[in-house]
Structures are given as C-alpha cells and as structure tokens.
Design a protein around this motif. Structure first.
Motif, PDB file in Angstrom:
ATOM      1  N   ARG A   8      34.968  33.894  35.570  1.00 43.46           N
ATOM      2  CA  ARG A   8      36.353  33.709  35.415  1.00 43.46           C
ATOM      3  C   ARG A   8      37.135  35.250  34.629  1.00 43.46           C
ATOM      4  O   ARG A   8      38.079  35.396  35.049  1.00 43.46           O
ATOM      5  CB  ARG A   8      36.592  32.504  34.300  1.00 43.46           C
ATOM      6  CG  ARG A   8      36.207  31.242  35.236  1.00 43.46           C
ATOM      7  CD  ARG A   8      36.678  29.903  34.369  1.00 43.46           C
ATOM      8  NE  ARG A   8      36.789  28.617  34.840  1.00 43.46           N
ATOM      9  CZ  ARG A   8      35.418  27.826  34.793  1.00 43.46           C
ATOM     10  NH1 ARG A   8      34.706  27.825  34.039  1.00 43.46           N
ATOM     11  NH2 ARG A   8      35.658  26.651  35.624  1.00 43.46           N
ATOM     12  N   THR A   9      36.387  35.771  33.900  1.00 40.00           N
ATOM     13  CA  THR A   9      36.731  36.877  33.370  1.00 40.00           C
ATOM     14  C   THR A   9      36.739  37.931  34.500  1.00 40.00           C
ATOM     15  O   THR A   9      37.974  38.670  34.368  1.00 40.00           O
ATOM     16  CB  THR A   9      35.690  37.308  32.197  1.00 40.00           C
ATOM     17  OG1 THR A   9      35.757  36.394  31.147  1.00 40.00           O
ATOM     18  CG2 THR A   9      36.122  38.780  31.689  1.00 40.00           C
ATOM     19  N   LEU A  10      36.131  38.167  35.246  1.00 39.60           N
ATOM     20  CA  LEU A  10      35.947  39.016  36.160  1.00 39.60           C
ATOM     21  C   LEU A  10      37.396  38.671  37.233  1.00 39.60           C
ATOM     22  O   LEU A  10      37.991  39.670  37.699  1.00 39.60           O
ATOM     23  CB  LEU A  10      34.656  38.758  37.201  1.00 39.60           C
ATOM     24  CG  LEU A  10      33.557  39.483  36.524  1.00 39.60           C
ATOM     25  CD1 LEU A  10      32.426  39.211  37.561  1.00 39.60           C
ATOM     26  CD2 LEU A  10      33.587  41.088  36.522  1.00 39.60           C
ATOM     27  N   MET A  11      37.560  37.571  37.447  1.00 44.68           N
ATOM     28  CA  MET A  11      38.658  37.187  38.176  1.00 44.68           C
ATOM     29  C   MET A  11      40.182  37.610  37.632  1.00 44.68           C
ATOM     30  O   MET A  11      40.808  38.157  38.089  1.00 44.68           O
ATOM     31  CB  MET A  11      38.710  35.738  38.437  1.00 44.68           C
ATOM     32  CG  MET A  11      37.781  35.265  39.519  1.00 44.68           C
ATOM     33  SD  MET A  11      38.109  36.170  41.288  1.00 44.68           S
ATOM     34  CE  MET A  11      39.535  35.287  41.675  1.00 44.68           C
ATOM     35  N   ALA A  12      39.946  37.320  36.209  1.00 47.37           N
ATOM     36  CA  ALA A  12      41.047  37.767  35.436  1.00 47.37           C
ATOM     37  C   ALA A  12      41.280  39.127  35.473  1.00 47.37           C
ATOM     38  O   ALA A  12      42.580  39.778  35.387  1.00 47.37           O
ATOM     39  CB  ALA A  12      40.832  37.117  33.782  1.00 47.37           C
ATOM     40  N   LEU A  13      40.379  39.928  35.155  1.00 45.07           N
ATOM     41  CA  LEU A  13      40.259  41.427  35.323  1.00 45.07           C
ATOM     42  C   LEU A  13      40.988  42.169  36.614  1.00 45.07           C
ATOM     43  O   LEU A  13      41.667  42.796  36.735  1.00 45.07           O
ATOM     44  CB  LEU A  13      38.909  41.980  35.158  1.00 45.07           C
ATOM     45  CG  LEU A  13      38.386  42.056  33.720  1.00 45.07           C
ATOM     46  CD1 LEU A  13      36.972  42.473  33.946  1.00 45.07           C
ATOM     47  CD2 LEU A  13      38.959  43.026  32.942  1.00 45.07           C
ATOM     48  N   LYS A  14      40.465  41.454  37.822  1.00 43.68           N
ATOM     49  CA  LYS A  14      41.003  41.881  38.925  1.00 43.68           C
ATOM     50  C   LYS A  14      42.438  41.554  39.006  1.00 43.68           C
ATOM     51  O   LYS A  14      43.178  42.231  39.626  1.00 43.68           O
ATOM     52  CB  LYS A  14      40.259  40.911  40.274  1.00 43.68           C
ATOM     53  CG  LYS A  14      40.968  41.320  41.560  1.00 43.68           C
ATOM     54  CD  LYS A  14      40.084  40.328  42.634  1.00 43.68           C
ATOM     55  CE  LYS A  14      40.943  40.569  43.909  1.00 43.68           C
ATOM     56  NZ  LYS A  14      40.389  39.845  45.101  1.00 43.68           N
ATOM     57  N   GLU A  15      42.913  40.045  38.815  1.00 43.07           N
ATOM     58  CA  GLU A  15      44.193  39.863  38.686  1.00 43.07           C
ATOM     59  C   GLU A  15      45.276  40.573  37.984  1.00 43.07           C
ATOM     60  O   GLU A  15      46.354  40.705  38.176  1.00 43.07           O
ATOM     61  CB  GLU A  15      44.394  38.149  38.479  1.00 43.07           C
ATOM     62  CG  GLU A  15      43.718  37.379  39.425  1.00 43.07           C
ATOM     63  CD  GLU A  15      43.469  35.941  39.180  1.00 43.07           C
ATOM     64  OE1 GLU A  15      43.977  35.813  38.076  1.00 43.07           O
ATOM     65  OE2 GLU A  15      42.944  35.192  40.013  1.00 43.07           O
ATOM     66  N   SER A  16      44.707  41.004  36.697  1.00 49.57           N
ATOM     67  CA  SER A  16      45.672  41.622  35.636  1.00 49.57           C
ATOM     68  C   SER A  16      45.480  43.008  35.762  1.00 49.57           C
ATOM     69  O   SER A  16      46.615  43.792  35.593  1.00 49.57           O
ATOM     70  CB  SER A  16      45.398  41.152  34.272  1.00 49.57           C
ATOM     71  OG  SER A  16      43.903  41.435  33.705  1.00 49.57           O
ATOM     72  N   GLY A  17      44.386  43.603  36.174  1.00 46.10           N
ATOM     73  CA  GLY A  17      44.275  45.212  36.218  1.00 46.10           C
ATOM     74  C   GLY A  17      43.997  45.679  34.888  1.00 46.10           C
ATOM     75  O   GLY A  17      43.860  46.884  34.908  1.00 46.10           O
ATOM     76  N   SER A  18      43.794  44.950  33.948  1.00 47.67           N
ATOM     77  CA  SER A  18      43.524  45.585  32.616  1.00 47.67           C
ATOM     78  C   SER A  18      42.797  44.710  31.641  1.00 47.67           C
ATOM     79  O   SER A  18      42.915  43.436  31.703  1.00 47.67           O
ATOM     80  CB  SER A  18      44.906  45.970  31.982  1.00 47.67           C
ATOM     81  OG  SER A  18      45.543  44.963  31.599  1.00 47.67           O
ATOM     82  N   LEU A  19      42.267  45.048  30.730  1.00 43.45           N
ATOM     83  CA  LEU A  19      41.551  44.300  29.508  1.00 43.45           C
ATOM     84  C   LEU A  19      42.566  43.581  28.958  1.00 43.45           C
ATOM     85  O   LEU A  19      42.483  42.278  28.783  1.00 43.45           O
ATOM     86  CB  LEU A  19      40.812  45.145  28.580  1.00 43.45           C
ATOM     87  CG  LEU A  19      39.443  45.464  29.181  1.00 43.45           C
ATOM     88  CD1 LEU A  19      38.947  46.525  28.035  1.00 43.45           C
ATOM     89  CD2 LEU A  19      38.531  44.403  29.317  1.00 43.45           C
ATOM     90  N   ALA A  20      43.659  44.015  28.435  1.00 44.78           N
ATOM     91  CA  ALA A  20      44.792  43.422  27.732  1.00 44.78           C
ATOM     92  C   ALA A  20      45.306  42.111  28.517  1.00 44.78           C
ATOM     93  O   ALA A  20      45.533  41.144  28.092  1.00 44.78           O
ATOM     94  CB  ALA A  20      45.854  44.165  27.257  1.00 44.78           C
ATOM     95  N   GLY A  21      45.573  42.466  29.603  1.00 39.76           N
ATOM     96  CA  GLY A  21      46.123  41.330  30.676  1.00 39.76           C
ATOM     97  C   GLY A  21      44.999  40.334  30.969  1.00 39.76           C
ATOM     98  O   GLY A  21      45.485  39.050  30.773  1.00 39.76           O
ATOM     99  N   ALA A  22      43.873  40.665  31.044  1.00 36.29           N
ATOM    100  CA  ALA A  22      42.842  39.663  31.343  1.00 36.29           C
ATOM    101  C   ALA A  22      42.507  38.840  30.038  1.00 36.29           C
ATOM    102  O   ALA A  22      42.374  37.567  30.224  1.00 36.29           O
ATOM    103  CB  ALA A  22      41.377  40.480  31.640  1.00 36.29           C
ATOM    104  N   ALA A  23      42.584  39.428  28.982  1.00 39.24           N
ATOM    105  CA  ALA A  23      42.270  38.563  27.658  1.00 39.24           C
ATOM    106  C   ALA A  23      43.672  37.577  27.388  1.00 39.24           C
ATOM    107  O   ALA A  23      43.446  36.444  27.200  1.00 39.24           O
ATOM    108  CB  ALA A  23      42.339  39.386  26.461  1.00 39.24           C
TER     109      ALA A  23
END
Length: 304
Positions: A8-23
């Motif tokens: 789920r974290t990997l998907m969040a990274l892909k969708e947001s494009g950044s650590l801050a956005g994924a968090a």
C-alpha cells in the motif's frame, strides 16, 4: 517478508510522487513512512526508489514490488468489500444439506432467527443429497452440510457446533427398560426401528454394534419420528434416537436408556467449502445452529 502495508505504501508513492504525499495518503508521519520503507529495503536487501529523484523513480526491485502491489491490492480490496458487505448483499442464496432426518424440526427456530439477520437471503434446505451430501458440497450443489462424519481433505472445512447423545428408546413394558444402560449384546437379534437410512450409516451401528460384532434381528424403517415412537410404544421394536427426537415421546409409555455406561455421544459439524464466496452468510448460519445446539443440550438434561 512482504506485507500488505508495504504494498500500500508503494502504491501511495506511485500515486503521489513524493514521500510527503505518500505519508499523507497513508495517514502517517513522513518519518514513520521513511522508517517503514527502510524496513522493507532491509528485508529485500535493495533500494526501492532512487533518492532525490524528481519525479520519483523506482528501482528495478521497486518496480517489481509495485507490479505485485497493482496485481494483489485490487483483489484484497474486492475481498474486503465482499466480507464487509456480508449479510447485506442482495440475492444471496444458502443451500443447506442435512445428513439427519430428525434435525428438521429443531432447525425451524434457526431458520426464523436467520431470516431476521438476513431477510434477503434465499434458504434452500433439503435432504435430496442425503447419502452424497459432502460430494454435493464439494461440487457446489450445496453451501453447508450438517454432518457427524467429517471426511479428511483440503477442499472442505469442518466447524464443530455441538455434541449430542443417542439413546435407546423402548416401551415401558419392554424387558430392556429395567437396564441402567444398554450393552451391544442386549440388542442382538432385536428389531430396530429407524428412519429410511441404510443400517450401515446409522450411529448405533457404526459406533456401537459393529465394533462389538453384534447383529440385529431386523431393521424396520419409518419416515416420521412421531410414527416411529408410537411403533416403539407398541413393542414393534426399539429405536436409537438423538435426545431431541425423544422429546416428541410425551404422552407415550417409553423409556430412554443410555447406550453403554458412558452413553453414545456424537459430534455435529458444519461443513463448508474453504473457498466459499458467501463466508459471512455461512458463519452466521453456523453460529445460530451452535446456539440452538446449546438450548437442545439444556433441555435434554430433563429427559429420563
């Protein structure tokens, strides 16, 4: 090694494009997310993405994990949705198989309680697969089977519901009525009244007479419990019945006697396919059957 939270974290990274956005998408602090990523990278002994890359670029290993996430997570989400929807789904059907003629009467309160929990569910309860119910369960002809004789295998799961006792019922003026308990020898050459079931499938035969090498005199079959009990009262034979069936003997001159010094106790299981798609519906039904079983056990304590 690899957990759903990592995917789920990997998907969040892909969708947001950044650590801050994924968090933000994962509702955690950036520090917590960085720690989780570091944990995963330690487990696979490789980096997941190229540090300080804009836009964020996954490494070869990270891309493989992302492909895995894109394949698995939709299936997980769909399954979770089905499970959460549970009994609220429309047009749900529960096909029930019974390996017991005398179970139908006490199952009526279970059916009523089940309808209150799942008013839209369609219940099909039948004994048409009586002698082949577990095979019908495996092939999808049934969803649940109540059975005392589980068959080992990987396709079906068995949930223990409750135990019940089988007793011998005889007329009060039968010589056996004076016995504290019945031994197999007592039944040698006796006429046994039963439901229309082959002798070899009966509990009293499989778990009481056959191990002792005892043969009965004759088997006479009867469809209805009430008629069977009346025939026993007339000394047309003896019968081995679950205690819930003996409750119907009120008003008849009958005696119920334990089979063996410890009594003949049998388990009742709910069998279902491990890959069943209506798992919540099945579990609710089995829960209600188990509750009714406890009530049956309490009432049986008052039987002679």
């Amino acid at each position: 090694m690899i957990e759903l939270r990592h995917l789920r974290t990997l998907m969040a990274l892909k969708e947001s494009g950044s650590l801050a956005g994924a968090a933000k998408k994962r509702f955690v602090t950036q520090s917590a997310l960085s720690h989780q990523i570091k944990e995963l990278e330690t487990r696979i002994n490789s980096s997941i993405f190229v540090r300080k890359s804009k836009p964020l670029t996954f490494t070869h290993e990270g891309a493989r994990l992302l492909n895995l996430a894109e394949e698995i997570l939709p299936k997980v989400i769909a399954t979770e949705s089905d499970l959460k929807r549970g009994l609220e789904g429309e047009n749900q059907q529960l096909k029930l198989g019974i390996e017991c003629h005398s179970c139908f009467r006490w199952l009526m309160p279970v059916i009523e309680a089940f309808k209150q929990h799942a008013p839209d569910a369609q219940i099909d309860i039948s004994s048409r697969h009586l002698f082949d119910s577990l095979n019908a369960l495996e092939t999808g002809g049934l969803d649940i089977v109540l059975t005392s004789d589980p068959v080992p295998g990987h396709t079906l799961a068995y949930q223990h519901l409750f135990d019940f006792e089988v007793k011998l019922v005889v007329a009060n003026n039968n010589a056996l009525s004076a016995q504290a308990f019945i031994s197999p020898a007592h039944l040698a050459k006796q006429t046994l009244l039963t439901y229309p079931v082959p002798l070899t499938r009966l509990d009293i035969y499989k778990h009481f007479l056959e191990p002792a090498g005892v043969e009965i005199g004759e088997q006479k079959q009867c469809d209805l419990t009430s008629m069977l009990l009346q025939r026993v009262a007339c000394n047309d034979g003896v019968a081995a019945l679950p205690t819930w069936s003996i409750k119907e003997s009120q008003g008849l001159s009958l005696t119920a006697i334990p089979l063996g010094p410890e009594g003949l106790k049998r388990p009742l299981f709910g069998a279902y396919r491990r890959d069943a798609t209506n798992a919540n519906l099945i579990q609710k039904w089995l829960e209600l059957v188990a509750q009714e079983g406890l009530a049956l056990q309490r009432s049986s304590l008052n039987l002679a």
